[in-house]
Design a protein around this motif. Structure first.
Motif, mmCIF file in Angstrom:
data_model
loop_
_atom_site.group_PDB
_atom_site.id
_atom_site.type_symbol
_atom_site.label_atom_id
_atom_site.label_comp_id
_atom_site.label_asym_id
_atom_site.label_seq_id
_atom_site.Cartn_x
_atom_site.Cartn_y
_atom_site.Cartn_z
ATOM 1 N N ILE A 179 4.593 -0.492 22.378
ATOM 2 C CA ILE A 179 3.906 -1.185 21.411
ATOM 3 C C ILE A 179 3.195 -2.315 21.852
ATOM 4 C CG2 ILE A 179 4.380 -2.207 18.802
ATOM 5 C CD1 ILE A 179 6.829 -0.371 18.607
ATOM 6 N N ILE A 180 1.852 -2.051 21.507
ATOM 7 C CA ILE A 180 0.826 -3.215 21.928
ATOM 8 C C ILE A 180 0.252 -4.121 20.585
ATOM 9 C CG2 ILE A 180 -1.286 -3.748 23.070
ATOM 10 C CD1 ILE A 180 0.701 -2.698 24.817
ATOM 11 N N GLU A 181 0.777 -5.462 20.656
ATOM 12 C CA GLU A 181 0.472 -6.060 19.416
ATOM 13 C C GLU A 181 -0.870 -6.736 19.516
ATOM 14 O OE1 GLU A 181 1.143 -10.611 18.024
ATOM 15 O OE2 GLU A 181 2.407 -9.780 19.586
ATOM 16 N N ASN A 182 -1.514 -6.853 20.661
ATOM 17 C CA ASN A 182 -2.821 -7.173 20.784
ATOM 18 C C ASN A 182 -3.990 -6.083 20.899
ATOM 19 O OD1 ASN A 182 -5.096 -8.297 22.824
ATOM 20 N ND2 ASN A 182 -4.481 -10.157 21.769
ATOM 21 N N ARG A 183 -4.926 -6.358 19.826
ATOM 22 C CA ARG A 183 -6.269 -5.388 20.064
ATOM 23 C C ARG A 183 -6.867 -5.270 21.298
ATOM 24 N NH1 ARG A 183 -8.201 -7.161 15.934
ATOM 25 N NH2 ARG A 183 -7.587 -5.509 14.351
ATOM 26 N N THR A 190 9.054 -12.725 16.662
ATOM 27 C CA THR A 190 9.377 -12.480 15.189
ATOM 28 C C THR A 190 9.133 -10.877 14.907
ATOM 29 O OG1 THR A 190 8.817 -14.716 14.412
ATOM 30 C CG2 THR A 190 8.717 -12.791 12.922
ATOM 31 N N ILE A 191 7.887 -10.421 15.424
ATOM 32 C CA ILE A 191 7.729 -9.139 15.452
ATOM 33 C C ILE A 191 8.731 -8.124 16.044
ATOM 34 C CG2 ILE A 191 5.952 -7.190 16.192
ATOM 35 C CD1 ILE A 191 3.985 -9.437 16.135
ATOM 36 N N ALA A 192 9.252 -8.698 17.113
ATOM 37 C CA ALA A 192 10.298 -7.670 17.894
ATOM 38 C C ALA A 192 11.622 -7.962 17.202
ATOM 39 C CB ALA A 192 10.566 -8.404 19.308
ATOM 40 N N SER A 193 11.771 -8.897 16.506
ATOM 41 C CA SER A 193 13.105 -9.226 15.656
ATOM 42 C C SER A 193 13.178 -8.111 14.368
ATOM 43 C CB SER A 193 13.288 -10.826 15.355
ATOM 44 O OG SER A 193 14.411 -10.671 14.252
ATOM 45 N N ASN A 194 11.902 -8.292 13.679
ATOM 46 C CA ASN A 194 11.848 -7.148 12.485
ATOM 47 C C ASN A 194 11.859 -5.734 12.826
ATOM 48 O OD1 ASN A 194 11.429 -9.549 10.971
ATOM 49 N ND2 ASN A 194 9.070 -9.427 11.026
ATOM 50 N N LEU A 195 11.429 -5.600 14.080
ATOM 51 C CA LEU A 195 11.624 -4.158 14.569
ATOM 52 C C LEU A 195 13.015 -3.730 14.937
ATOM 53 C CD1 LEU A 195 8.571 -3.378 16.844
ATOM 54 C CD2 LEU A 195 9.150 -2.302 15.069
ATOM 55 N N ILE A 196 13.876 -4.615 15.397
ATOM 56 C CA ILE A 196 15.230 -4.445 15.690
ATOM 57 C C ILE A 196 15.876 -4.140 14.473
ATOM 58 C CG2 ILE A 196 17.290 -5.589 16.755
ATOM 59 C CD1 ILE A 196 15.236 -6.965 18.704
ATOM 60 N N VAL A 239 0.840 -1.164 -0.079
ATOM 61 C CA VAL A 239 0.224 0.131 0.069
ATOM 62 C C VAL A 239 0.865 1.316 -0.174
ATOM 63 C CG1 VAL A 239 -1.757 1.378 1.436
ATOM 64 C CG2 VAL A 239 -1.818 -1.094 1.255
ATOM 65 N N LEU A 240 0.430 2.272 -0.711
ATOM 66 C CA LEU A 240 1.363 3.312 -0.788
ATOM 67 C C LEU A 240 0.986 4.362 0.414
ATOM 68 C CD1 LEU A 240 1.048 4.125 -4.818
ATOM 69 C CD2 LEU A 240 2.704 2.948 -3.447
ATOM 70 N N GLY A 241 1.345 3.898 1.438
ATOM 71 C CA GLY A 241 1.149 4.602 2.585
ATOM 72 C C GLY A 241 0.629 3.838 3.795
ATOM 73 N N SER A 242 0.530 4.552 4.998
ATOM 74 C CA SER A 242 0.154 3.195 6.056
ATOM 75 C C SER A 242 -0.631 4.348 6.955
ATOM 76 C CB SER A 242 1.304 2.761 6.666
ATOM 77 O OG SER A 242 0.850 1.862 7.683
ATOM 78 N N GLY A 293 -0.024 -6.944 15.097
ATOM 79 C CA GLY A 293 0.701 -7.758 14.664
ATOM 80 C C GLY A 293 2.036 -7.353 14.026
ATOM 81 N N ASN A 294 2.446 -8.025 12.842
ATOM 82 C CA ASN A 294 3.835 -7.441 12.358
ATOM 83 C C ASN A 294 3.585 -6.268 11.392
ATOM 84 O OD1 ASN A 294 6.302 -8.472 11.791
ATOM 85 N ND2 ASN A 294 6.086 -8.921 9.869
ATOM 86 N N ASP A 295 2.423 -5.851 11.364
ATOM 87 C CA ASP A 295 2.349 -4.482 10.530
ATOM 88 C C ASP A 295 3.167 -3.215 11.146
ATOM 89 O OD1 ASP A 295 0.402 -5.766 8.953
ATOM 90 O OD2 ASP A 295 -1.324 -4.745 9.653
ATOM 91 N N ILE A 296 3.354 -3.096 12.371
ATOM 92 C CA ILE A 296 3.914 -2.379 12.818
ATOM 93 C C ILE A 296 5.625 -2.225 12.262
ATOM 94 C CG2 ILE A 296 5.002 -3.960 14.824
ATOM 95 C CD1 ILE A 296 4.246 0.012 14.989
ATOM 96 N N SER A 297 6.130 -3.459 11.956
ATOM 97 C CA SER A 297 7.357 -3.443 11.145
ATOM 98 C C SER A 297 7.551 -2.874 9.886
ATOM 99 C CB SER A 297 8.181 -4.759 11.372
ATOM 100 O OG SER A 297 7.463 -5.695 10.594
#
Length: 294
Positions: A156-160, A221-227, A90-93, A191-195
């Protein structure tokens, strides 16, 4: 198999390079382009195995494929002409953010715990809602769109569910996780959208990121992607002080393969040593939603 794979195959055919003919046939059939053909209709010479150098395609098939490839496009919008927008980012977020969440128990008339939507353009530049900016002092309105005015952390809260019940989540973090940041925002990670790489500029403005995720493969995995996205940022994976006791209450165990996968993800990330060790020791995982049960 993707549209880009078909594009690459047709380019190889044009350049006289061999392709996997069986894979080509399966890919074209999956596109439902309305053209029927058999492998025997394609003039080709064998290179090795299932790889062939294609001399020519049936005329109708060649015309349909060229039209299709020309319509694929190079971005999400142009690709939508052939229902292929999902093959591009997506061209944006956007991010849901609870601004100044450390004030969530404030008795002020405005509700500081209500989230705002920060949109982010294709270049990763964040934009705050006009209604939010109007509440800020005039000398802050321009600066706040580009960077945080003061040194601030982010949770950063992963869970809704935890995000929607932020006041309860905040109490848990403070009493069970030794979380004590004096000045912070809360961001819904989804979820992983944050990365998403488009979030890099906004997230890099925070002094420290506290990642509150599941104690499992997905969480690390989410934390690793952020790092990896923010190699110069301080990042802490948040866990309850009694996490080992909590894991001991979980009936099911994870497979050795899953433990191995988690260890692989956590490798070379000192920030994930603690969560990796406790999962390795117990062979258990835990959903962060369980924190609301306390």
């Amino acid at each position: 198999m993707s549209a880009s794979s078909l594009k690459d195959m047709l380019l190889n055919i044009e350049n006289g390079k061999s392709i996997n003919l069986l894979r080509f046939k399966k890919l074209v059939d999956s596109l439902n382009l309305g053209v029927r053909f058999e492998l025997s209709d394609i003039k080709a010479t064998k290179s090795s195995g299932n790889r062939y150098r294609v001399i020519s395609l049936p005329t109708e098939l060649d015309q349909v494929l060229k039209h299709y490839v020309n319509q694929i496009g190079n971005d999400r919008i142009s690709s939508a002409r052939q229902n292929l927008s999902h093959s591009h980012k997506v061209l944006g977020s956007y991010l849901l953010v609870i601004h100044d969440a450390h004030l969530s128990d404030s008795s002020q008339s405005s509700n500081p715990s209500h989230p705002i939507v920060i949109t982010i353009d294709a270049q990763g530049i964040p934009s705050y809602p006009p209604s939010f900016l109007k509440e800020q002092p005039l000398d802050m309105q321009v600066e706040i769109e580009m960077k945080q005015r003061e040194v601030k952390d982010a949770v950063i809260i992963e869970n809704r569910q935890l995000f929607l019940n932020w006041t309860q989540t905040k109490a848990f973090l403070e009493t069970q996780c030794q979380f004590s940041s004096p000045n912070y925002d809360v961001i819904f990670g989804s979820g992983n959208d944050i990365s998403n790489s488009l979030h890099r500029e906004l997230l890099s403005n925070y002094r420290k990121l506290y990642v509150c995720g599941d104690i499992d493969f997905g969480g690390v995995t989410i934390a690793s992607n952020l790092i990896k996205l923010l190699p110069d940022s301080l990042i802490e994976f948040v866990m309850p002080d009694d996490i080992e006791d909590r894991l001991s209450q979980v009936a099911g165990s994870i497979k050795p393969k899953t433990v191995s996968d988690i260890r692989h993800v956590c490798a070379n990330h000192a920030e994930l040593d603690a969560v990796c060790k406790v999962i390795t020791k117990t062979h258990k995982t835990l959903e962060q939603e369980s924190y609301l049960y306390d």
